[in-house]
Design an enzyme around this catalytic site. Sequence first.
Site, mmCIF file in Angstrom:
data_model
loop_
_atom_site.group_PDB
_atom_site.id
_atom_site.type_symbol
_atom_site.label_atom_id
_atom_site.label_comp_id
_atom_site.label_asym_id
_atom_site.label_seq_id
_atom_site.Cartn_x
_atom_site.Cartn_y
_atom_site.Cartn_z
ATOM 1 N N HIS A 1 0.860 -1.191 0.000
ATOM 2 C CA HIS A 1 0.000 0.000 0.000
ATOM 3 C C HIS A 1 0.897 1.241 0.000
ATOM 4 C CE1 HIS A 1 -2.806 3.057 1.362
ATOM 5 N NE2 HIS A 1 -3.781 2.236 0.979
ATOM 6 N N GLU B 1 -3.788 2.294 -7.256
ATOM 7 C CA GLU B 1 -4.215 3.375 -6.371
ATOM 8 C C GLU B 1 -3.335 4.589 -6.606
ATOM 9 O OE1 GLU B 1 -6.469 1.891 -2.739
ATOM 10 O OE2 GLU B 1 -4.365 1.800 -2.224
ATOM 11 N N GLY C 1 -7.701 8.945 0.036
ATOM 12 C CA GLY C 1 -8.120 9.721 1.202
ATOM 13 C C GLY C 1 -8.242 11.216 0.942
ATOM 14 N N SER D 1 -10.441 7.135 -3.055
ATOM 15 C CA SER D 1 -11.693 7.880 -2.928
ATOM 16 C C SER D 1 -12.859 7.238 -3.687
ATOM 17 C CB SER D 1 -11.494 9.336 -3.346
ATOM 18 O OG SER D 1 -10.522 9.958 -2.521
ATOM 19 N N GLY E 1 -11.175 2.539 1.013
ATOM 20 C CA GLY E 1 -10.651 2.935 2.325
ATOM 21 C C GLY E 1 -11.737 3.573 3.156
ATOM 22 N N GLY E 2 -11.789 4.902 3.131
ATOM 23 C CA GLY E 2 -12.704 5.666 3.979
ATOM 24 C C GLY E 2 -14.155 5.198 3.914
#
Length: 238
Positions: free
Chosen positions: A84, A156, A162, A201, A222-223
């Site tokens: 990552h 990514e 993020g 995102s 993620g978020g």
Amino acid sequence: MNGTIAETQELLNSLVSGHKHKDNCQVVVCPPFTSLETAGKILKDSEIALGAQELSEHKNGAYTGEVSAEMLLTVGVSFVIIGHSERRQHHFETDQRVNNRAKTAIEAGLSPIICVGETLAQRESGETQNLIKSQISGALQGFSVDDFKNLSIAYEPVWAIGTGKTASPEMAEEVHSFIREQIAEINNEASENTPILYGGSVKPDNAAKLLSQPNIDGALVGGASLVADDFLKIINAF
Ligand code: PGA
């Protein structure tokens, strides 16, 4: 680094009760190490698989602070994220170490999700393709045909993680098809079958467009995965 055991428990209980079976759709959650055992118990009889966010390239021994593949297997982990961008940026994760970890994972029977992606400065200076090419060839160096069977790649773009900035579906598709070409250079057959996930995102309102691109096979979220409802909407968009 999100979620205590209690928070993970609450999130996963909502996820398990809201998730409906979908053909050709594998859902994986990758909580922090401390929540893995609890998560394993909650997910045991569900269709949602368990992943970790990192593993050691070593089998066992004097590597304080590291967690081995065997330890992950004992709590029901079957996937592991490797390379990552936050690990690359803050923990000196090189392509060589990504390669070592991916091999360790595969030897242990874990499915690696290998992350690649460029920074904003690299994109703006036209280095995206060269960087992706070297990250892919570095990560997959020495892989046999069999090694590709349980492997996914996640693209990514670092500038989209993020930040609320998403690559447009066309922009992401361009890199995904380039990644598929790079995999084909290593192993033609594997390139068709290797899932290439987009991350950065991904939200309920942009997931469908991203996931409808021909070379975007899934998402690394993620978020939005921290809110059960949002994560379920993304799964449904797929
Ligand atoms: P994000 O995170 O979805 O919050 O951008 C992606 C990631 O951490 O891989």
